[in-house]
Scaffold this motif. Structure first.
Motif, PDB file in Angstrom:
ATOM      1  N   LEU A 151       0.827  -1.216   0.000  1.00 22.62           N
ATOM      2  CA  LEU A 151       0.000   0.000   0.000  1.00 22.62           C
ATOM      3  C   LEU A 151       0.863   1.268   0.000  1.00 22.62           C
ATOM      4  O   LEU A 151       0.381   2.355  -0.284  1.00 22.62           O
ATOM      5  CB  LEU A 151      -0.926   0.016   1.222  1.00 22.62           C
ATOM      6  CG  LEU A 151      -1.943  -1.129   1.322  1.00 22.62           C
ATOM      7  CD1 LEU A 151      -2.713  -1.033   2.632  1.00 22.62           C
ATOM      8  CD2 LEU A 151      -2.937  -1.082   0.153  1.00 22.62           C
ATOM      9  N   PHE A 152       2.145   1.093   0.317  1.00 22.13           N
ATOM     10  CA  PHE A 152       3.013   2.277   0.454  1.00 22.13           C
ATOM     11  C   PHE A 152       3.527   2.785  -0.888  1.00 22.13           C
ATOM     12  O   PHE A 152       4.673   2.603  -1.250  1.00 22.13           O
ATOM     13  CB  PHE A 152       4.148   1.996   1.450  1.00 22.13           C
ATOM     14  CG  PHE A 152       3.642   1.972   2.859  1.00 22.13           C
ATOM     15  CD1 PHE A 152       3.662   3.117   3.641  1.00 22.13           C
ATOM     16  CD2 PHE A 152       3.058   0.822   3.386  1.00 22.13           C
ATOM     17  CE1 PHE A 152       3.145   3.119   4.926  1.00 22.13           C
ATOM     18  CE2 PHE A 152       2.541   0.807   4.663  1.00 22.13           C
ATOM     19  CZ  PHE A 152       2.581   1.955   5.441  1.00 22.13           C
ATOM     20  N   THR A 153       2.646   3.413  -1.605  1.00 21.65           N
ATOM     21  CA  THR A 153       2.998   4.039  -2.884  1.00 21.65           C
ATOM     22  C   THR A 153       3.653   5.394  -2.596  1.00 21.65           C
ATOM     23  O   THR A 153       3.675   5.843  -1.448  1.00 21.65           O
ATOM     24  CB  THR A 153       1.713   4.285  -3.680  1.00 21.65           C
ATOM     25  OG1 THR A 153       0.835   5.048  -2.840  1.00 21.65           O
ATOM     26  CG2 THR A 153       1.028   2.992  -4.066  1.00 21.65           C
ATOM     27  N   ASP A 154       4.148   6.042  -3.635  1.00 24.08           N
ATOM     28  CA  ASP A 154       4.734   7.381  -3.450  1.00 24.08           C
ATOM     29  C   ASP A 154       3.706   8.321  -2.847  1.00 24.08           C
ATOM     30  O   ASP A 154       4.019   9.167  -2.014  1.00 24.08           O
ATOM     31  CB  ASP A 154       5.210   7.947  -4.792  1.00 24.08           C
ATOM     32  CG  ASP A 154       6.484   7.246  -5.253  1.00 24.08           C
ATOM     33  OD1 ASP A 154       7.122   6.577  -4.397  1.00 24.08           O
ATOM     34  OD2 ASP A 154       6.828   7.351  -6.448  1.00 24.08           O
ATOM     35  N   GLY A 155       2.442   8.150  -3.297  1.00 24.75           N
ATOM     36  CA  GLY A 155       1.368   8.996  -2.784  1.00 24.75           C
ATOM     37  C   GLY A 155       1.214   8.840  -1.276  1.00 24.75           C
ATOM     38  O   GLY A 155       1.179   9.829  -0.537  1.00 24.75           O
ATOM     39  N   LEU A 156       1.134   7.594  -0.811  1.00 26.25           N
ATOM     40  CA  LEU A 156       0.937   7.364   0.623  1.00 26.25           C
ATOM     41  C   LEU A 156       2.157   7.824   1.429  1.00 26.25           C
ATOM     42  O   LEU A 156       2.020   8.403   2.511  1.00 26.25           O
ATOM     43  CB  LEU A 156       0.623   5.889   0.905  1.00 26.25           C
ATOM     44  CG  LEU A 156       0.420   5.539   2.383  1.00 26.25           C
ATOM     45  CD1 LEU A 156      -0.613   6.463   3.035  1.00 26.25           C
ATOM     46  CD2 LEU A 156      -0.026   4.087   2.571  1.00 26.25           C
ATOM     47  N   LYS A 157       3.343   7.603   0.856  1.00 25.90           N
ATOM     48  CA  LYS A 157       4.551   8.054   1.574  1.00 25.90           C
ATOM     49  C   LYS A 157       4.511   9.571   1.751  1.00 25.90           C
ATOM     50  O   LYS A 157       4.834  10.099   2.812  1.00 25.90           O
ATOM     51  CB  LYS A 157       5.804   7.635   0.805  1.00 25.90           C
ATOM     52  CG  LYS A 157       6.117   6.154   0.955  1.00 25.90           C
ATOM     53  CD  LYS A 157       7.392   5.815   0.196  1.00 25.90           C
ATOM     54  CE  LYS A 157       7.483   4.330  -0.080  1.00 25.90           C
ATOM     55  NZ  LYS A 157       8.350   4.015  -1.213  1.00 25.90           N
TER      56      LYS A 157
ATOM     57  N   THR B 141     -14.511  14.746   6.113  1.00 31.19           N
ATOM     58  CA  THR B 141     -13.591  14.054   5.201  1.00 31.19           C
ATOM     59  C   THR B 141     -12.957  15.032   4.203  1.00 31.19           C
ATOM     60  O   THR B 141     -13.664  15.796   3.561  1.00 31.19           O
ATOM     61  CB  THR B 141     -14.330  12.958   4.410  1.00 31.19           C
ATOM     62  OG1 THR B 141     -14.914  12.059   5.328  1.00 31.19           O
ATOM     63  CG2 THR B 141     -13.376  12.179   3.502  1.00 31.19           C
ATOM     64  N   ILE B 142     -11.650  14.957   4.104  1.00 30.85           N
ATOM     65  CA  ILE B 142     -10.929  15.736   3.090  1.00 30.85           C
ATOM     66  C   ILE B 142     -10.274  14.736   2.134  1.00 30.85           C
ATOM     67  O   ILE B 142      -9.712  13.736   2.572  1.00 30.85           O
ATOM     68  CB  ILE B 142      -9.823  16.609   3.753  1.00 30.85           C
ATOM     69  CG1 ILE B 142     -10.446  17.617   4.729  1.00 30.85           C
ATOM     70  CG2 ILE B 142      -8.956  17.289   2.710  1.00 30.85           C
ATOM     71  CD1 ILE B 142     -11.077  18.837   4.100  1.00 30.85           C
ATOM     72  N   THR B 143     -10.387  15.015   0.841  1.00 29.93           N
ATOM     73  CA  THR B 143      -9.725  14.133  -0.120  1.00 29.93           C
ATOM     74  C   THR B 143      -8.533  14.859  -0.728  1.00 29.93           C
ATOM     75  O   THR B 143      -8.694  15.902  -1.368  1.00 29.93           O
ATOM     76  CB  THR B 143     -10.704  13.706  -1.228  1.00 29.93           C
ATOM     77  OG1 THR B 143     -11.853  13.122  -0.613  1.00 29.93           O
ATOM     78  CG2 THR B 143     -10.073  12.685  -2.162  1.00 29.93           C
ATOM     79  N   ALA B 144      -7.354  14.310  -0.475  1.00 28.55           N
ATOM     80  CA  ALA B 144      -6.134  14.932  -0.993  1.00 28.55           C
ATOM     81  C   ALA B 144      -5.622  14.122  -2.172  1.00 28.55           C
ATOM     82  O   ALA B 144      -5.765  12.890  -2.197  1.00 28.55           O
ATOM     83  CB  ALA B 144      -5.081  14.971   0.107  1.00 28.55           C
ATOM     84  N   ARG B 145      -5.049  14.807  -3.150  1.00 30.23           N
ATOM     85  CA  ARG B 145      -4.540  14.093  -4.322  1.00 30.23           C
ATOM     86  C   ARG B 145      -3.015  14.206  -4.373  1.00 30.23           C
ATOM     87  O   ARG B 145      -2.460  15.294  -4.490  1.00 30.23           O
ATOM     88  CB  ARG B 145      -5.168  14.685  -5.586  1.00 30.23           C
ATOM     89  CG  ARG B 145      -4.931  13.832  -6.799  1.00 30.23           C
ATOM     90  CD  ARG B 145      -5.898  14.162  -7.918  1.00 30.23           C
ATOM     91  NE  ARG B 145      -5.526  13.436  -9.129  1.00 30.23           N
ATOM     92  CZ  ARG B 145      -5.850  12.167  -9.346  1.00 30.23           C
ATOM     93  NH1 ARG B 145      -6.564  11.498  -8.464  1.00 30.23           N
ATOM     94  NH2 ARG B 145      -5.457  11.563 -10.450  1.00 30.23           N
ATOM     95  N   LEU B 146      -2.350  13.057  -4.260  1.00 26.36           N
ATOM     96  CA  LEU B 146      -0.882  13.031  -4.304  1.00 26.36           C
ATOM     97  C   LEU B 146      -0.441  11.963  -5.308  1.00 26.36           C
ATOM     98  O   LEU B 146      -0.933  10.822  -5.254  1.00 26.36           O
ATOM     99  CB  LEU B 146      -0.303  12.655  -2.941  1.00 26.36           C
ATOM    100  CG  LEU B 146      -0.365  13.688  -1.808  1.00 26.36           C
ATOM    101  CD1 LEU B 146      -1.597  13.452  -0.949  1.00 26.36           C
ATOM    102  CD2 LEU B 146       0.889  13.565  -0.944  1.00 26.36           C
ATOM    103  N   HIS B 147       0.476  12.325  -6.174  1.00 28.66           N
ATOM    104  CA  HIS B 147       0.985  11.374  -7.181  1.00 28.66           C
ATOM    105  C   HIS B 147      -0.156  10.636  -7.880  1.00 28.66           C
ATOM    106  O   HIS B 147      -0.151   9.401  -7.955  1.00 28.66           O
ATOM    107  CB  HIS B 147       1.948  10.363  -6.542  1.00 28.66           C
ATOM    108  CG  HIS B 147       3.210  10.993  -6.043  1.00 28.66           C
ATOM    109  ND1 HIS B 147       4.319  11.171  -6.835  1.00 28.66           N
ATOM    110  CD2 HIS B 147       3.527  11.518  -4.856  1.00 28.66           C
ATOM    111  CE1 HIS B 147       5.279  11.759  -6.141  1.00 28.66           C
ATOM    112  NE2 HIS B 147       4.814  11.983  -4.920  1.00 28.66           N
ATOM    113  N   ASP B 148      -1.145  11.382  -8.343  1.00 25.90           N
ATOM    114  CA  ASP B 148      -2.283  10.829  -9.088  1.00 25.90           C
ATOM    115  C   ASP B 148      -3.121   9.838  -8.300  1.00 25.90           C
ATOM    116  O   ASP B 148      -3.798   8.981  -8.869  1.00 25.90           O
ATOM    117  CB  ASP B 148      -1.796  10.126 -10.386  1.00 25.90           C
ATOM    118  CG  ASP B 148      -1.152  11.118 -11.323  1.00 25.90           C
ATOM    119  OD1 ASP B 148      -1.566  12.287 -11.290  1.00 25.90           O
ATOM    120  OD2 ASP B 148      -0.221  10.717 -12.058  1.00 25.90           O
ATOM    121  N   GLU B 149      -3.052   9.905  -6.987  1.00 24.51           N
ATOM    122  CA  GLU B 149      -3.866   9.008  -6.159  1.00 24.51           C
ATOM    123  C   GLU B 149      -4.696   9.847  -5.196  1.00 24.51           C
ATOM    124  O   GLU B 149      -4.202  10.858  -4.681  1.00 24.51           O
ATOM    125  CB  GLU B 149      -2.936   8.125  -5.323  1.00 24.51           C
ATOM    126  CG  GLU B 149      -3.035   6.649  -5.602  1.00 24.51           C
ATOM    127  CD  GLU B 149      -2.230   5.880  -4.578  1.00 24.51           C
ATOM    128  OE1 GLU B 149      -2.830   5.118  -3.831  1.00 24.51           O
ATOM    129  OE2 GLU B 149      -0.984   6.043  -4.531  1.00 24.51           O
TER     130      GLU B 149
END
Ligand code: CTP
Ligand code: MG
Length: 424
Positions: free
Chosen positions: A32-38, A102-110
């Protein structure tokens, strides 16, 4: 079994308001640890807000499946998150969730949905008025089932306040605290209970009596829940384990009338159909159709549940044809009655007839039909014009005659052979 999944790497029981912690470090978790999650983890850490995976994703990881979507929970309020993301130049999308934290954040296309810990201060069985908190235990307490009430820190620490992991290991589905209270907060939880029972329990009919009593007592609350939400849960329940048992239970607990199912549904037929079809991945509607005694009952169900057009058509088709479209007595091995039906009804897709064969328990015919592809009738109006036909009416009638000849030939005759039929 749990050790095989590699869940229990380090076990450390910490007694903190009966909190039980341990470490999770499975391949699924690591993946689950994609660049986005990191990136997401980094920014929360930098601002010293806690961030943990929550609910369904934790349950899935602990049962050895990779979650399809991960919800996050945090001690930061929505305003704090917004401030933090804005300053870091991180895009936020669809702010609809903000009103319930709830906040939705977008990081590295995720996309990452992060929800502030909360307490439901007021509930009406459908919606909740919420208050934010930084107390993880309180947030766990307002969740529906113990197996859905766990958090997982990004370092792999499991935070389990209500013995959710133990319940998961023992294949038990229990409400957090009082079943009655949890149900009254959101009546849809009755169906969620059934759905998760189908996922977790090893055998049918292994319910806690108090849970069933609470469901029976508050079943009427389902009448206030939207059909769309009910259908989402019911459909998922139907593709899980023990679906026939759970549907029968819905009848025993007198819930059917509140969720669009016929009050006098044909439960015995449904159980038979489930036995017939269960090993062939039947569509939810294939099993439900057995409950309906007539097409009016299908219409009523559709009014309440607003199923898709395809699902509605499948139910109507099965109710109309389940008795008369069946294998022939003279030639029980033959697929012909079914393929003829498909050829005659040009808008009929093969899939619907496959569902009928599942319904009837015709395994052999089903596997044959799955291999069959609709043959093309080789003659068209222009072919008849070429050989001298002029009237449209005559062309129509002749095409129908040729179609019948073609069907009799098991769709083997080609154009030439069929046209030769026209000559004296
Ligand atoms: N009526 C509900 C719906 C949800 N939840 C909580 O919110 C979490 C997320 O809800 P949802 O995504 O709807 O369900 P999941 O449990 O994640 O299941 P799925 O895998 O189907 O998404 C649940 O785990 C549960 O903790 C709840 O308490 N009561
Ligand atoms: Mg979910």
């Amino acid at each position: 079994m749990w050790h095989r999944l590699g869940v229990c790497v380090v076990r450390r029981a910490v007694c903190l308001r009966s909190l039980y912690t341990m470490r999770v470090n499975t391949e699924d978790f690591q993946s689950l640890f994609t660049d986005g999650l990191k990136g997401l983890a980094e920014i929360f850490e930098k601002h010293q807000y806690e961030l943990r995976m929550a609910g369904g994703a934790v349950r899935d990881l602990l049962s050895g499946t990779r979650p399809t979507d991960v919800d996050f929970a945090t001690t930061a309020t929505p305003a704090e998150m917004k401030h933090m993301f804005q300053n870091a130049g991180i895009r936020m999308i669809n702010n609809k969730g903000e009103s319930h934290g709830t906040i939705t954040a977008r990081l590295h296309d995720e996309n990452f949905e992060v929800t502030t810990l909360r307490i439901d201060v007021l509930t009406d069985g459908r919606h909740a008025k919420v208050e934010y908190t930084t107390d993880w235990h309180k947030d766990a307490e307002r969740r529906d089932l113990t197996i859905n009430s766990m958090f997982l820190g990004l370092d792999g620490t499991l935070y389990d306040y209500f013995k959710g992991y133990e319940d998961l290991q023992n294949h038990k589905v229990r409400f957090v605290g009082s079943a009655e209270k949890r149900i009254q907060e959101d009546y849809l939880r009755i169906l969620r209970y059934f759905r998760f029972y189908g996922r977790v329990a090893l055998k049918p009919d292994d319910h806690e009596p108090e849970t069933l009593a609470a469901i029976r007592k508050h079943g009427q609350g389902l009448a206030s829940i939207s059909g769309e939400r009910i259908w989402v849960e019911l459909r998922k329940m139907m593709v899980g384990n023990h679906a026939a048992h759970l549907l029968e239970l819905i009848y025993d607990l007198e819930l059917a009338q509140y969720i669009g199912l016929p009050p006098d549904g044909n439960v015995e037929e449904m159980k038979r159909v489930w036995q017939n079809a269960k090993d062939h991945s039947p569509k939810p509607m294939t099993i439900l159709a057995a409950l309906f005694r007539c097409t009016e009952e299908v219409e009523k169900m559709d009014l309440r549940l607003k199923v898709s057009r395809e699902e509605r058509n499948l139910a109507l088709f099965l109710v109309k044809h389940r008795r008369e479209l069946c294998r022939s007595k003279e030639d029980p091995e033959s697929l012909k009655p079914f393929t003829d039906f498909i050829i005659d009804n040009r808008d009929m897709d093969t899939q619907r007839v496959c569902e009928l064969l599942k319904y009837q328990g015709e395994e052999k015919l089903l596997s044959e039909l799955l291999r069959w592809s609709i043959p093309r009738f080789p003659v068209g109006g222009h072919d008849l014009r070429k050989v001298g036909f002029t009237s449209g009416k005559e062309i129509g009638a002749t095409l129908q005659t040729l179609r019948d000849v073609w069907k009799k030939s098991h769709y083997q005759m080609d154009k030439e052979e069929l046209l030769s039929h026209l000559k004296p």
